[in-house]
Structures are given as C-alpha cells and as structure tokens.
Write a protein that holds these residues in place. Structure first.
Motif, PDB file in Angstrom:
ATOM      1  N   CYS A 215       0.837  -1.206   0.000  1.00 16.34           N
ATOM      2  CA  CYS A 215       0.000   0.000   0.000  1.00 16.34           C
ATOM      3  C   CYS A 215       0.870   1.252   0.000  1.00 16.34           C
ATOM      4  CB  CYS A 215      -0.923   0.000   1.221  1.00 16.34           C
ATOM      5  SG  CYS A 215      -2.365  -1.081   1.101  1.00 16.34           S
ATOM      6  N   TYR A 257      -1.439  -5.294  -7.139  1.00 13.99           N
ATOM      7  CA  TYR A 257      -2.293  -4.184  -6.728  1.00 13.99           C
ATOM      8  C   TYR A 257      -3.437  -4.044  -7.727  1.00 13.99           C
ATOM      9  CZ  TYR A 257      -0.080  -1.455 -10.457  1.00 13.99           C
ATOM     10  OH  TYR A 257       0.356  -1.015 -11.686  1.00 13.99           O
ATOM     11  N   CYS A 302      -6.283  -0.012   0.697  1.00 20.13           N
ATOM     12  CA  CYS A 302      -5.239   0.993   0.935  1.00 20.13           C
ATOM     13  C   CYS A 302      -5.778   2.416   1.061  1.00 20.13           C
ATOM     14  CB  CYS A 302      -4.207   0.964  -0.198  1.00 20.13           C
ATOM     15  SG  CYS A 302      -3.474  -0.661  -0.487  1.00 20.13           S
TER      16      CYS A 302
END
Length: 316
Positions: A215, A257, A302
């Motif tokens: 993150c 991600y 995040c």
C-alpha cells in the motif's frame, strides 16, 4: 512457436513465455486441440480478480493451422470448462522449463525460472480447488459523504472538507472493443481514465515507480504521478478529478495491486489487467463499495485518492 501468457495480475505485467522448441510446441498444440471444449476465443468477461487462465498464441502459421486459430484461451478456476482445465494448465506451466523470455518483457516481469513455475502451480491449485458525460459532484467530509465513498478513517475526522470530483458514465466499450486497448491497458489506466497502451505503472511517468507491491509504495508512486489522497482537493483547473480506490493482494505468494474508479451511475468500475472493464466484483455483484466487494486475493484496502488531468497525462 507458441507464446503463453498466464492471465493472473491486474496491475503488474503478466508472466509471458515463448516455447521455441518445435517438439514441445507441437505436443502442447496436440494437447490443446484434444481439449477444445475447455478453450475459448478470449478471456471470459466475468473473469474478475485473481488467476483467470492462459492465453496461448501461435507465432507461426503452422501451429495456427493445427490449432485452427491464431490464439486460444484456457479459463481456470471457477470459469473452467471442465475438470481437465487444471491438468492442461499444469502442462502449460511445465513448458516454462523449455521456454525463453518473450523479449519485450516489462521491467516488472517475473523471471522465467523454477520459482515462477512453483508460484503459478500453487495459484492454479488454489483457484482450481476453490472452484469458483462528465458530472461534477461534491465529495464532502464530516459525515456528508455516502457510505460507498467513505473510508473508515475519513469518518472519524472532525474536520469538514468539501472537494469536487467528476464522475463519468460507465463506458466499458471504450476499453473492451479494441484488442490493443484491451491488452495494453490495466487497472491504473482505467482508474486514471487515460489510455496509454503502456500498461501504466504508478510512479513510472514521474521517474519514481514503486519499489515493492505494498500500500505504502504503490501510493507513493501514484502521488508522485500527481494523485492526491482523498480530501486533499484539486482546483477546477485540474478537471477531471475522479475518485479512485487502491487495494493490494499482500501475499504470501500472490502479490499485486488493483484500482477502482467511481462512475456516475453511481457504482465503481475497474479493469483487471488485460481483461475487460466491468462494474462487478468476483461474485458478479455490481460494486457499490470497493471496501466490502468480493476482491478475491486483494484483501488489503489501501484507501481513496483523487486523480487529476495533470496526473493522467503523466502516467506511463
């Protein structure tokens, strides 16, 4: 020769290997043609996040003639066409030991070695066993933002802040209807609403690409490109200013991600890697809140951010 892509990531570049050994390539083609009921023309639109399948492309007209087409797709996991998909996927992974790099691999591409084969094999086993027009609106802090847009840490803040954002109507055809656009743009392109055909990476355009898939690092790269954290407002001169959300698959093993963008309907849209843009989660449910949606292995939320015009033109 064959080019095989493991369709697994959303933000990072997928692993790609080329089988240049004629004997191995012919054997793989025979295995594929013997299991045509397991194959599709392209990745299923409902693929979602996580290991979706394998794209197999013929690099010569001889193998294309044997396959009958230039490219086929093997779905795995919940979208597999039958129990033989996992075995066929294992065979394709096994070809890594007889392969070479595709030659145009991205900087973040994983090396073609035994550890990659082990990683993909473990992920394949895991999903197989599981079987499964611009509109400006206010984005307000201090209890006035909707649940779909409100991060837990934001709700605890006493300071009242009002920012303006732009939301566009969900337009998946823009991302899905052209083969190059579909292949070469990822979730960060979609969140930024900017088609670069470079599989954009946070921070790369600013010379500050993330150094780890966490993150903190992916956020650092996005901020370097020009994004702001939520409630750090942009002026009107930076329109369009989309509200976006970042999540991470933290591992162990699967590390990647993914980004979402709020649409005007209102729900959230996203584009998992090389696959189709969509507005549904891994359960096929329209995404009203990215925090509570089924995100597969992307379990770490995040936070929320704003994009802007300068940022989207900077990404690469």
């Amino acid at each position: 020769m064959l080019r095989i892509t493991a369709d697994i990531f959303s933000g990072r570049s997928n692993p790609v290997w080329e089988v240049r050994d004629g004997t191995e390539a012919r054997a793989a083609v025979r295995a594929l043609t013997a299991s045509r009921d397991l194959l599709t023309d392209s990745a299923p639109a409902e693929g979602g996040l996580g290991f979706r399948g394998f794209q197999v492309e013929a690099l010569g007209d001889d193998h294309a003639a044997d396959l009958g087409v230039a490219s086929v797709y093997l779905p795995v996991g919940a979208l597999a066409g039958g129990p033989g998909a996992a075995e066929l996927g294992e065979r394709l992974i096994g070809l890594i030991g007889h392969s070479e790099s595709a030659g145009y691999g991205a900087q973040d591409a994983l090396p073609l070695d035994e550890s990659l084969a082990s990683f993909l094999g473990a992920q394949l086993e895991s999903v197989s066993s599981a079987g499964t027009a611009s509109q400006s609106v206010r984005d307000t802090r201090g209890g006035r933002a909707s649940a779909a847009e409100q991060a837990p840490e934001d709700a605890e803040s006493a300071a009242a802040v009002t920012c303006y954002i732009e939301r566009t109507a969900f337009n998946p055809g823009f991302w899905n209807d052209d083969a190059t656009t579909l292949r070469d743009n990822n979730c960060y392109n979609y969140a930024s609403n900017w088609r670069t055909n470079t599989f954009a990476q946070p921070g790369r355009g600013a010379g500050a690409v993330y150094s780890a898939v966490t993150c903190a690092e992916v956020t650092r790269g996005a901020l370097a490109d020009g994004m702001h954290r939520r409630y750090d407002c942009f002026p009107d001169t930076e329109k369009p200013r989309p509200l976006v959300a970042l999540v991470v698959a933290p591992g162990p093993g699967f590390i990647d991600y993914h980004w979402y963008r709020l649409q005007s309907e209102p729900y959230w849209g996203h584009k998992p890697g090389r696959t189709a843009a969509r507005n549904t989660d891994n359960s096929g449910v329209v995404i009203s809140n990215p925090e509570t949606a089924n995100r597969g292995p992307y379990t770490q939320f995040c936070g929320y951010f704003y994009g802007c015009n300068s940022q989207r033109q900077r990404i690469r």
